[in-house]
Design an enzyme around this catalytic site. Structure first.
Site, PDB file in Angstrom:
ATOM      1  N   HIS A 227       0.834  -1.209   0.000  1.00  0.00           N
ATOM      2  CA  HIS A 227       0.000   0.000   0.000  1.00  0.00           C
ATOM      3  C   HIS A 227       0.873   1.264   0.000  1.00  0.00           C
ATOM      4  CE1 HIS A 227      -3.741   2.267   1.112  1.00  0.00           C
ATOM      5  NE2 HIS A 227      -2.851   3.090   1.662  1.00  0.00           N
ATOM      6  N   GLU A 228       1.792   1.331   0.957  1.00  0.00           N
ATOM      7  CA  GLU A 228       2.665   2.514   1.020  1.00  0.00           C
ATOM      8  C   GLU A 228       3.565   2.581  -0.217  1.00  0.00           C
ATOM      9  OE1 GLU A 228       1.770   4.632   3.067  1.00  0.00           O
ATOM     10  OE2 GLU A 228       0.583   3.343   4.385  1.00  0.00           O
TER      11      GLU A 228
ATOM     12  N   HIS B  73       1.785   4.409  -2.923  1.00  0.00           N
ATOM     13  CA  HIS B  73       1.923   5.868  -2.739  1.00  0.00           C
ATOM     14  C   HIS B  73       3.308   6.323  -3.200  1.00  0.00           C
ATOM     15  CE1 HIS B  73      -1.761   6.830  -0.603  1.00  0.00           C
ATOM     16  NE2 HIS B  73      -1.535   5.961   0.363  1.00  0.00           N
TER      17      HIS B  73
ATOM     18  N   GLU C  17      -4.652   7.924  -3.003  1.00  0.00           N
ATOM     19  CA  GLU C  17      -5.177   6.690  -2.435  1.00  0.00           C
ATOM     20  C   GLU C  17      -5.472   5.669  -3.542  1.00  0.00           C
ATOM     21  OE1 GLU C  17      -4.872   6.734   0.714  1.00  0.00           O
ATOM     22  OE2 GLU C  17      -5.845   4.836   1.268  1.00  0.00           O
TER      23      GLU C  17
END
Lengths: 505, 505
Positions: A269-270, A273, A299
Site C-alpha cells: 500500500h505505502e 503511494h 489513495e
C-alpha cells in the site's frame, strides 16, 4: 515577454523554491520524529517545526506573494509550470488569507485542545465529553465556508470543504456515485455474510518471523519498481509514505509476528503511494506541483497495488512460493486457492481502518452522509451517536457497543478535517476505473502477474498518472486516462465478479 | 530596564531562536545524509541545505541583527545569557561582514574547487596539482587577516586565525606550551622505539562480530552516562557526533570486524563529545551559546573518555571480562596486563588520524609550525612538501614516501581551515589538566573505574565544564577548573609515567 515580467517570474520561482526547501526540511523532521528521534529532543524539535511552518505560512500569505500573483496571473505566455504554480499559490493565498487572523488563531488552539480531549473521550467512550469541542469545530468550519464560498451555482455548501482535498468533486457527483455503489454493495455484503462458503483463515495467524517478513516485503517492493536508491523502508507503529523530493521517497511498515498480512499488504500500500511520488516529473521539483494531485488520486495508487495487484489470484501464482520460502512453514498444507480466499475474506466490522476492500467504502459513506448533513444544517452534533449507529446498522448490519468503537473512532474531526473522508472511497473508485483502462492497454495483465512482471504496470501508471504531479486536477486525470468522469460501475462490477467467485454466490 | 529595551531584547531572542531552529534542521539533514539518505535525493537535498544555510547567514549579517547589537550592547543590566548571546552575534556579524561580498563569493567557489582538486591530488600524490589552489587559499586568508585584524598588541598575525576556533589562544601561548611538550615527547618517542619491551598486539586483530561490537559499545556508552533517550547510535564510514538540541545528541561509529578497537575507542570518543552536549544547561537552548565552547575544549572531552578513562588499566579491570564475553574468544589466553599494553602500543607513524595518544600531538605541531610560517611570510606554499618531510623526520623519525601520505593527507587546508589543527593538540593538554583537577575532587578515581562506576566522573565534567556551553570561553573554563592557564606539564607527566611503565623505560 517583457523584461520586468521575466524578472518577476524568475523571482517568483525562486520564492516558491525556498518554500519547497522548507517543506522538505519539515518532511525530514516528521520522518525522523516517527522513525526513531530520541524522545527528549521532541519538545525542542516541535519548536523547530513551529518556526519553520510559520515561515512557510507567512511566505504563502505575504505582500510579496500577492504581488507575484497579481503580476503573473495576467500574463498569457507563461510556461505551463509557472502558470499552474501561480494557480496553486493563489488558491493557497486565498484559502489562508480569507479567514481573519484572530479567528484562525482561535481555531488552531481549539484544534489542538480538541485532539487531546478526543483522545481521552475515545478511550472512555464518552461522546458528551467531546461534543462541545466538535460543535465548535463545526461552527468554525461553517464560518469558513462563508469566507471561502459561495459554491458554484447550484452547488452545495459542503462542496467548499470537499474542494480542499479533491478539487472539482462535489456533492452532486458524490451523491450519484456513492449512491449507486451503496445500492450494489449493501446487498452483496449481506449475501456474503449468509454464504455457506466462508474462507478458511486460521493459517494466516501463525508466527512469521519479522526479519523474513521484512525480506519478503523488500522483494515485493523491488519487483513493483520501487527504487531503493530513491527511498528506504523503516519500521513505525503507524505505517506511512513521506516524500522529501522525488529522489527521496520513504516508506515505513509495521511487523506483526502472528499476522504477516499487516506488513505485506501495508508495505505494498505505502509502496503504491511511493511509486506515485518517485515518478513525478523532475521538471516539477521546487514547485508546489511536485506532489500527488489529490488525496483521492493518491489513495487510488496505493489501493491499486494493494487490492488490484496484490489481492489478485495471479499475483500469488508468482509470489506464493516466495512467501512460503520465507515463512516458517505455515502454508505448507494450504493450497493457493485457499490462500487466495483467505486473504480476501470480507466481513462487516465496526472499525474503518480494519475494514476489507468490499466494506471499506461503506464506512466512508457513513461519514460522508453525516458531514453533508452537518454542513447543510440537517444534522446536529448532539445527535451524531444515534445517527452513526443507525447508519452502521443500515449499511453494514453491525452496531457499535459504545461510541469508542463508533462515532469517536477517527481523529479527523477532532483535527477539524471535514471533507477529507470521501477521498478514501474515491480512491477505490478511481483505482477501479484505472484498472479498466490499463486492461485495454495491457490485456495480458494476468500473464504479467503470473510471471511476476510488474514493471509494465508501474510504467503505465507513471506515464498516465504519476508524471503529472499536480499539473492535472483529479478529474482531469480520470478523464484523460479513462475518457469519462467519475464512475463507480467499474468498482461495482469488479467487486461483484470477484466476491461471487470467492463466496460461490 | 526601559520598555523599548525590553522589547528589543525579546525580539532579539526570538530572532536568534529562529536561527537556532534553522541550524537544528540543517543538523538533522547532515545526520540523515550520512546515515542512509537515498543517494538520488542528495542533489535536491543540497539545494535545501544551500537555501537554509543562506537564510541563516543572511540573518547573521542583516540590518536587523546590526540594530539589535547596537541597541543591546550598550545596555548594562542584561541577563548574562542575553549579554553573551549579543557578544557571540557581534563576533559573527563582524566576522561575516568585514570581508567584501564579492571576495567572499569568489572564496567559496575556490574552496569547493580546491576540495575536489585536493581529493584527486591526494589520490595521485601530486602536490603540484594542488599547489596553485593552496596558494590562492593562503592568499585569501592573508587578506582576511587584514580585514579581521589587527592582532592585539604584541600579537601575531596568525592569532587572528586561531581565534576563530580557540578564542583567547595565541601564538605566544602555543609556542610555549607546544615547545615544552615537544621537548619532552620527542625523546620519549625515541626511547620507546628502542625499548626491548614491545607489547604483543596480534590478539587484537581477530574476528569480533559486528553485532557483538555494537552491543559492547552500547553497554559502555550507557555506563558512561550517555542518555539513549536523548540520543542514538548509528553506523557511518566516518564516525561523528552531531547535536540537534541537548535532548537529541547523536553519535555514530564504525565497525571493523578484525579490529574491535575502531568501534570501541571510536564510540567512546564520540560519546565523550556527546556527553558534553547532552549536559549543556537547558537555559541555553535556542541561543548560539548552546554548544561546546571551542573545538579544543570539545576535543578535550572526547579524549578524556577515550584516553584517560578507556585506556586506563583500572577501566579494564571492570570491562575486560565483559569484552571477553562478547568476543569470539580472542582474549581467552591474554592476561589483562598484556591486553592493557596492547591497546596502549605507541609507534611513530605517518598518518595523523591513525596516530596514538603519545605521537598525535607531534603530528599537530608539524601543521602548526607550517601554518604559523605561512601567515608570517616565513614559508612559501611551494616549499611545503620538503618542509613537511623534514619536520616529520625531526619530530617523529619517519619520512613519507610520497605527498599522499605526507603534506596532502588532510582535507583541512583544502577547505580553507587554517588555525584549526592546534585545537586537536589543545584537547590533549586541556584533558590532562582536567584529569589532574578531577583527581583532587575524586582521589579514588582508580577504585571508581575498577567498579565500573563512571557516573561520578560524568557528573564532575557536567558540573565543571559541560553545563556552561559557550557561556565561558575556553581559557576561562581552564582557569575556573584548574586555577591556572594552559599548561602542558600535566600531559607531559602523565605520558612519561604511563609509557615508562608500559615500555619498562
Amino acid at each position: 515577454m517583457e523584461q520586468s515580467i521575466q524578472k518577476a517570474e524568475s523571482e517568483f520561482l525562486e520564492y516558491v523554491k525556498k518554500m519547497s526547501a522548507y517543506n522538505e526540511a519539515l518532511s525530514l523532521i516528521f520522518w525522523d520524529m516517527r522513525t526513531g528521534a530520541p524522545k527528549k529532543g521532541i519538545e525542542q524539535r516541535s519548536e523547530v517545526v513551529g518556526m519553520i511552518s510559520q515561515e512557510v505560512f507567512q511566505m504563502s500569505v505575504s505582500e510579496e506573494m500577492k504581488n507575484y500573483i497579481d503580476t503573473l496571473e495576467k500574463v498569457k505566455d507563461l510556461s505551463e509550470i509557472t502558470k499552474k504554480t501561480v494557480e496553486e499559490c493563489k488558491k493557497d493565498y486565498e484559502h489562508n488569507t480569507k479567514i481573519p487572523k484572530e479567528e484562525y488563531k482561535e481555531y488552531v488552539i481549539l484544534q489542538s485542545k480538541a485532539e487531546s480531549v478526543w483522545e481521552e473521550a475515545k478511550e472512555k467512550a464518552d461522546f458528551e465529553m467531546f461534543r462541545p469541542y466538535l460543535e465548535k469545530l463545526v461552527e468554525f468550519n461553517k464560518k469558513f465556508i462563508g469566507y471561502w464560498g459561495p459554491p458554484k451555482e447550484g452547488g452545495n455548501k459542503y462542496d467548499i470543504l470537499l474542494d480542499q482535498y479533491e478539487p472539482g468533486v462535489t456533492v452532486a457527483i458524490l451523491d450519484e456515485t456513492f449512491g449507486k455503489l451503496r445500492e450494489k454493495i449493501v446487498p452483496l455484503v449481506r449475501k456474503i455474510s449468509e454464504s455457506q462458503n466462508q474462507p478458511k483463515t486460521d493459517f494466516l495467524f501463525k508466527t512469521f518471523p519479522k526479519a523474513e517478513q521484512k525480506a519478503f516485503s523488500i522483494d515485493v517492493l523491488k519487483q513493483m519498481g520501487y527504487d531503493f536508491e530513491a527511498g528506504r523502508l523503516d519500521e513505525t507503529v503507524h505505517p506511512f509514505e513521506i516524500t522529501l523530493n522525488p529522489g527521496d521517497v520513504r516508506v515505513t511498515t509495521k511487523y506483526v509476528e502472528n499476522d504477516f498480512r499487516v506488513a505485506v499488504f501495508g508495505t505494498i500500500h505505502e509502496g503504491g503511494h511511493a511509486l506515485y511520488e518517485q515518478n513525478i516529473s523532475k521538471d516539477l521539483i521546487g514547485t508546489p506541483l511536485c506532489e500527488g494531485t489529490s488525496m483521492g488520486i493518491h489513495e487510488s495508487q496505493s489501493l491499486f497495488w494493494e487490492n488490484y495487484i496484490a489481492r489478485d489470484y495471479n499475483f500469488w501464482v508468482y509470489f506464493y512460493e516466495k512467501l512460503k520460502a520465507y515463512s516458517n512453514g505455515q502454508f505448507d498444507n494450504v493450497a493457493i486457492d485457499d490462500f487466495y480466499k483467505g486473504i480476501n475474506e470480507s466481513k462487516p466490522s465496526l472499525i474503518r481502518i480494519e475494514a476489507d476492500e468490499l466494506t471499506y467504502p461503506l464506512h466512508v459513506m457513513v461519514r460522508y452522509e453525516i458531514e453533508k448533513g452537518l454542513f447543510n444544517d440537517e444534522i446536529e452534533v448532539k445527535d451524531l451517536p444515534v445517527i452513526w449507529n443507525q447508519k452502521m446498522e443500515e449499511y453494514l448490519g453491525v452496531t457499535p457497543k459504545h461510541d469508542g468503537e463508533g462515532v469517536l473512532q477517527d481523529v479527523h474531526w477532532a483535527g477539524g478535517s471535514f471533507g477529507y473522508f470521501p477521498s478514501y472511497a474515491l480512491g477505490y473508485i478511481y483505482a477501479a476505473q484505472f484498472r479498466a483502462a490499463l486492461l485495454k492497454d495491457l490485456p495480458n495483465l494476468g500473464d504479467l502477474l503470473k510471471a511476476g512482471n510488474l514493471v509494465l504496470i508501474k510504467e503505465w501508471l507513471a506515464e498516465n498518472i504519476h508524471q503529472y504531479g499536480k499539473i492535472k486536477k483529479p478529474l482531469e486525470i480520470v478523464k484523460d486516462v479513462t475518457g469519462e468522469g467519475l464512475n463507480s460501475n467499474y468498482l461495482i462490477q469488479y467487486l461483484e465478479e470477484k466476491y461471487a467467485k470467492i463466496y460461490d454466490l
